[in-house]
Write an enzyme that holds these catalytic residues in place. Structure first.
Site, PDB file in Angstrom:
ATOM      1  N   ASP A  33       0.848  -1.195   0.000  1.00 17.43           N
ATOM      2  CA  ASP A  33       0.000   0.000   0.000  1.00 17.43           C
ATOM      3  C   ASP A  33       0.885   1.248   0.000  1.00 17.43           C
ATOM      4  OD1 ASP A  33      -3.243   0.400   1.081  1.00 17.43           O
ATOM      5  OD2 ASP A  33      -1.914   2.133   0.992  1.00 17.43           O
ATOM      6  N   ILE A  60       1.888   1.059  -6.639  1.00 22.89           N
ATOM      7  CA  ILE A  60       1.632   0.040  -7.670  1.00 22.89           C
ATOM      8  C   ILE A  60       1.979   0.544  -9.073  1.00 22.89           C
ATOM      9  CG2 ILE A  60      -0.122  -1.246  -6.381  1.00 22.89           C
ATOM     10  CD1 ILE A  60      -2.213   0.179  -8.263  1.00 22.89           C
ATOM     11  N   THR A 125     -15.845  -2.529  -9.951  1.00 20.18           N
ATOM     12  CA  THR A 125     -17.052  -1.858  -9.445  1.00 20.18           C
ATOM     13  C   THR A 125     -18.218  -1.921 -10.427  1.00 20.18           C
ATOM     14  OG1 THR A 125     -17.903   0.362  -8.982  1.00 20.18           O
ATOM     15  CG2 THR A 125     -15.948   0.267 -10.324  1.00 20.18           C
ATOM     16  N   ASP A 126     -19.436  -1.875  -9.894  1.00 18.37           N
ATOM     17  CA  ASP A 126     -20.617  -1.819 -10.768  1.00 18.37           C
ATOM     18  C   ASP A 126     -20.726  -0.478 -11.494  1.00 18.37           C
ATOM     19  OD1 ASP A 126     -21.374  -0.177  -8.641  1.00 18.37           O
ATOM     20  OD2 ASP A 126     -23.336  -1.112  -8.338  1.00 18.37           O
ATOM     21  N   GLU A 127     -19.916   0.522 -11.073  1.00 16.23           N
ATOM     22  CA  GLU A 127     -19.989   1.836 -11.739  1.00 16.23           C
ATOM     23  C   GLU A 127     -19.588   1.754 -13.204  1.00 16.23           C
ATOM     24  OE1 GLU A 127     -18.744   5.395  -9.994  1.00 16.23           O
ATOM     25  OE2 GLU A 127     -19.489   4.846  -8.024  1.00 16.23           O
ATOM     26  N   LYS A 154     -11.639   2.582 -14.032  1.00 19.30           N
ATOM     27  CA  LYS A 154     -11.880   1.198 -13.602  1.00 19.30           C
ATOM     28  C   LYS A 154     -12.301   0.346 -14.812  1.00 19.30           C
ATOM     29  CE  LYS A 154     -11.776  -0.233  -9.850  1.00 19.30           C
ATOM     30  NZ  LYS A 154     -10.679  -0.744  -8.969  1.00 19.30           N
ATOM     31  N   ASN A 179     -22.093  -0.641  -3.987  1.00 22.35           N
ATOM     32  CA  ASN A 179     -21.601   0.282  -2.935  1.00 22.35           C
ATOM     33  C   ASN A 179     -21.400  -0.424  -1.601  1.00 22.35           C
ATOM     34  OD1 ASN A 179     -22.816   2.136  -4.970  1.00 22.35           O
ATOM     35  ND2 ASN A 179     -22.203   3.657  -3.452  1.00 22.35           N
ATOM     36  N   ASN A 180     -20.167  -0.383  -1.114  1.00 21.36           N
ATOM     37  CA  ASN A 180     -19.846  -0.987   0.184  1.00 21.36           C
ATOM     38  C   ASN A 180     -20.075   0.016   1.314  1.00 21.36           C
ATOM     39  OD1 ASN A 180     -17.255  -3.452  -0.038  1.00 21.36           O
ATOM     40  ND2 ASN A 180     -18.599  -2.847  -1.695  1.00 21.36           N
ATOM     41  N   PRO A 205     -25.035  17.040   3.434  1.00 17.49           N
ATOM     42  CA  PRO A 205     -25.172  17.572   2.066  1.00 17.49           C
ATOM     43  C   PRO A 205     -25.660  16.535   1.049  1.00 17.49           C
ATOM     44  CG  PRO A 205     -22.866  17.098   2.557  1.00 17.49           C
ATOM     45  CD  PRO A 205     -23.633  16.706   3.768  1.00 17.49           C
ATOM     46  N   ILE A 206     -26.935  16.607   0.696  1.00 21.50           N
ATOM     47  CA  ILE A 206     -27.487  15.688  -0.317  1.00 21.50           C
ATOM     48  C   ILE A 206     -27.334  16.319  -1.699  1.00 21.50           C
ATOM     49  CG2 ILE A 206     -29.644  14.719  -1.185  1.00 21.50           C
ATOM     50  CD1 ILE A 206     -30.386  13.919   1.527  1.00 21.50           C
ATOM     51  N   PRO A 274     -21.445  16.578 -10.988  1.00 21.34           N
ATOM     52  CA  PRO A 274     -21.480  16.548 -12.465  1.00 21.34           C
ATOM     53  C   PRO A 274     -21.475  15.101 -12.970  1.00 21.34           C
ATOM     54  CG  PRO A 274     -19.634  17.902 -11.658  1.00 21.34           C
ATOM     55  CD  PRO A 274     -20.233  17.235 -10.463  1.00 21.34           C
ATOM     56  N   TYR A 333     -17.223  20.978  -1.117  1.00 19.27           N
ATOM     57  CA  TYR A 333     -18.551  21.380  -0.640  1.00 19.27           C
ATOM     58  C   TYR A 333     -18.777  22.880  -0.540  1.00 19.27           C
ATOM     59  CZ  TYR A 333     -19.232  16.446   0.410  1.00 19.27           C
ATOM     60  OH  TYR A 333     -19.367  15.082   0.288  1.00 19.27           O
TER      61      TYR A 333
END
Ligand code: NAD
Ligand code: DAU
Length: 336
Positions: A33, A60, A125-127, A154, A179-180, A205-206, A274, A333
């Site tokens: 790491d 890496i 990831t599912d993204e 990814k 999402n974990n 913040p939503i 965005p 933010y």
């Protein structure tokens, strides 16, 4: 079995290292790491003295460094978590994201190819599937449609990893998880950020209307799925790992307020992210059929457990929020 785990000081990597050392006392784990802002050796305090665990600080994306490390450590398998993992940061600063997620995966694949490993598990990831309309769910052959620099990096690294299987017969397997959430997650992501702000009576913040949907997977369920794939997954294959519940962000925040006993007046609507993906949905039927895996922790169990962990570990939160976190928070933010 000697596992080289990359990114083992991060949120999911450290959960994986702790689980492996607990459940497989004969496995050896080398944790590689770089210790970026997201890497924290405190997450591994419980295993730091284990004779089967060894930490190496390294990048890496350093090609020669990775060649030397593979030649020296001779891992049987690689479990590759290391990444710049946050979408908002990838929008603010794409450079390190491309370098680590794409170039870094490339140098690991090269080192694995030249030194020979029995398994290369690329954690994705599912993204990469992008936003899906109701009622679609992505299977592993769903088209890739990434929206952010993070998800594009990814998707690119998934394809590169799979090309090493096709071209060089490197035993690569790719997993794509939703999402974990859970203990030790850096408080830049939705759930730990909302918990930690709520506990400090700060605004929640939503982004936009807050009706974006994510599929929530308890981190230990993800790690168990990765162990199942290491054991039974087929080379050259992709396995989706879905969570136990899909929810709109507003509902997640409502449940956090309920669990912390804080008022809804803390919620504040801010300018949307965005390119914000509206809805993720994936099917993990292939993984369930081939390995028998299924999530064990429901969101109803996992969320209160996570809230309690953040309440009980205020010092950990205070330490990770000191340093560069304040500058990031201001940058992301302040003007929304
Ligand atoms: P994280 O940000 O908590 O941890 C990333 C780790 O990688 C840190 O320890 C960091 O120090 C290390 N790292 C970063 N750049 C490095 C480099 N160049 N060299 C070596 N180490 C480096 O991330 P996470 O949430 O634990 O995610 C881990 C992996 O799982 C990522 O690949 C991510 O794409 C994937 N993933 C995450 C989620 C999620 O919800 N968090 C879901 C699906 C997949
Ligand atoms: O789907 C898997 C992905 O999940 C992983 O690949 C990523 O590494 C991980 O970061 C996560 O990405 P998301 O962008 O979905 O997670 P995040 O926690 O950043 O945001 C979840 C949702 O909450 C998303 O719709 C944006 C929204 N959000 C997030 C933050 C940080 C807010 O409304 N407010 C916030 O302050």
């Amino acid at each position: 079995m000697k596992l080289l785990v990359t990114g083992g000081a991060g949120f999911i990597g450290s959960a994986f290292v702790r689980l492996v050392l607990k459940e497989h006392p004969r496995f050896k784990v080398v944790n590689l790491d770089k210790l970026t802002y997201a890497g924290n050796l405190e997450n591994l305090a419980a295993v730091a003295d284990s004779p089967n665990y060894h930490f190496i600080r390294g990048d890496i994306a350093g090609g020669e460094e990775m060649q030397r490390l593979f030649a020296q450590e001779k891992p049987d398998a690689v479990v590759h978590f290391a990444a710049e993992s946050h979408v908002d940061r990838s929008i603010l600063s794409p450079d390190p994201v491309i370098r680590t997620n794409f170039q870094g995966t490339f140098s690991l694949l090269e080192a694995a190819r030249r030194n020979g490993v029995g398994r290369f598990l690329h954690v994705s990831t599912d993204e990469v599937y992008g936003s899906l309309e109701e009622p679609h769910e992505a299977g592993e052959d769903y088209p890739l449609n990434p929206s952010s620099p993070y998800s594009a990096s990814k998707a690119g690294s998934d394809l590169l990893a799979l090309s090493y299987h096709t071209t060089y017969k490197l035993p690569v397997t790719v997993t794509r998880a939703s999402n974990n959430y859970g203990p030790y997650q850096f408080p830049e992501k939705l759930i730990p950020l909302m918990i930690s702000n709520a506990l400090e009576d700060k605004p929640l913040p939503i982004y936009g209307d807050g009706l974006q949907v994510r599929d929530w997977l308890f981190v230990e369920d993800h790690c168990r799925a990765l162990l199942a794939v290491l054991d039974k997954g087929r080379n050259g294959q992709i396995y989706n790992i879905g969570g136990s519940l899909a929810l709109p962000n507003r509902e997640v925040v409502r449940r956090i307020l309920e669990a912390t006993g804080k008022p809804a007046s803390l919620i504040t609507t801010v300018t949307d992210r965005p390119g914000h993906d509206r809805r993720y949905a994936l099917s993990s039927g292939k993984l369930q059929r081939e390995t028998g895996w299924g999530p064990l922790v429901s969101f109803e169990q996992g969320l209160p457990l996570t809230v309690r962990w953040y309440q009980d570990n205020a010092d950990w939160v205070r330490r990770v929020k000191s340093g560069e976190y304040q500058q990031y928070y201001e940058r992301n933010y302040a003007n929304r």
